[in-house]
Design a protein around this motif. Structure first.
Motif, short mmCIF file in Angstrom:
data_model
loop_
_atom_site.label_atom_id
_atom_site.label_comp_id
_atom_site.label_asym_id
_atom_site.label_seq_id
_atom_site.Cartn_x
_atom_site.Cartn_y
_atom_site.Cartn_z
N ALA A 178 1.21 -1.43 0.16
CA ALA A 178 -0.15 -0.05 0.53
C ALA A 178 0.67 1.44 -0.06
O ALA A 178 1.78 1.06 0.29
CB ALA A 178 -1.08 -0.20 1.24
N LYS B 95 -3.41 3.53 6.21
CA LYS B 95 -3.57 2.42 6.77
C LYS B 95 -4.18 1.78 6.19
O LYS B 95 -5.65 1.97 6.00
CB LYS B 95 -4.30 3.26 7.83
CG LYS B 95 -3.14 4.34 8.67
CD LYS B 95 -4.03 5.11 9.39
CE LYS B 95 -2.91 6.81 9.92
NZ LYS B 95 -1.78 6.88 9.07
N ILE B 96 -4.64 0.33 6.59
CA ILE B 96 -5.97 -0.50 6.90
C ILE B 96 -7.27 -0.70 7.48
O ILE B 96 -6.51 0.14 8.65
CB ILE B 96 -4.90 -2.03 7.13
CG1 ILE B 96 -3.74 -2.70 6.88
CG2 ILE B 96 -6.14 -3.42 7.58
CD1 ILE B 96 -4.06 -3.45 5.02
N ASP C 15 -2.82 -2.12 -3.24
CA ASP C 15 -3.66 -1.99 -2.68
C ASP C 15 -3.75 -0.46 -3.79
O ASP C 15 -3.08 -0.34 -4.21
CB ASP C 15 -3.75 -0.99 -1.37
CG ASP C 15 -5.02 -0.36 -0.74
OD1 ASP C 15 -5.65 -0.92 -0.66
OD2 ASP C 15 -5.07 0.83 -0.77
N CYS D 141 -7.98 -0.19 1.98
CA CYS D 141 -7.06 1.16 2.62
C CYS D 141 -8.56 2.37 2.94
O CYS D 141 -9.00 2.44 2.61
CB CYS D 141 -5.61 1.72 1.93
SG CYS D 141 -4.58 0.06 3.18
#
Length: 170
Positions: A61, A66-67, A113, A153
């Protein structure tokens, strides 16, 4: 040494000479951005999660993403649980700070991502805490043998980043 396995991996694409080693650390997103001279979002970070059974999955990513736990669970069908540093080394062959989807110890599923698609090129690590390579999204996908692009994300779609992107192209 992990960087050697990455160089070996890139040999098949005639790109091993493009793996850069630095005198300063590129172990964190911020350190890599400072070392390379780009905004943190252009660092392609590789995150390691517990997959089904014993195998890990890797998600690459953008550095500012951020996840999103809800999106992760919806996509993969299980909770996002990151591996311990020991498990990361065991699964990937790379230590934390140099984890990348290239030259892996085990055959792991790699997902990319969508957060990275806004950049022409990104800088993933290359197996050590002071290495990177500049790749397009297409190259990253091909060289990592990525399974697919995913949208898991959050936190990366800000005007500030778009302004930086425009500035870096002018």
């Amino acid at each position: 040494m992990a960087i050697e396995s990455v160089r070996q991996h890139f040999k098949q694409f005639n790109r091993e000479q493009d793996v850069k080693e630095f005198d300063t650390s590129s172990a964190t997103v911020q350190e890599a951005a400072d070392t390379i001279g780009v905004i943190p979002a252009r660092i392609a970070k590789t995150l390691s999660f517990r997959g089904e059974g014993e195998r890990a999955i890797l998600v690459v990513a953008a550095g500012d993403a951020k996840i999103d736990n809800k999106k992760f669970r919806q996509r993969f069908g299980f909770k996002a649980r990151m591996l311990s540093p020991e498990e990361v080394l065991d699964q990937t062959g790379h230590a934390i700070g140099g984890v990348c989807p290239f030259g892996l110890k085990n055959d792991l599923d790699v997902y990319l991502d969508e957060s990275m698609k806004r950049f022409d090129t990104l800088f993933p690590a290359c197996g050590s805490s002071n290495s990177a390579i500049e790749l397009t999204c297409e190259e990253l996908s091909a060289y990592a043998s990525a399974k697919e692009w995913v949208d898991i994300c959050k936190g990366w779609e800000s005007e500030e980043i778009e302004a930086e992107k425009v500035k870096s192209h002018s």
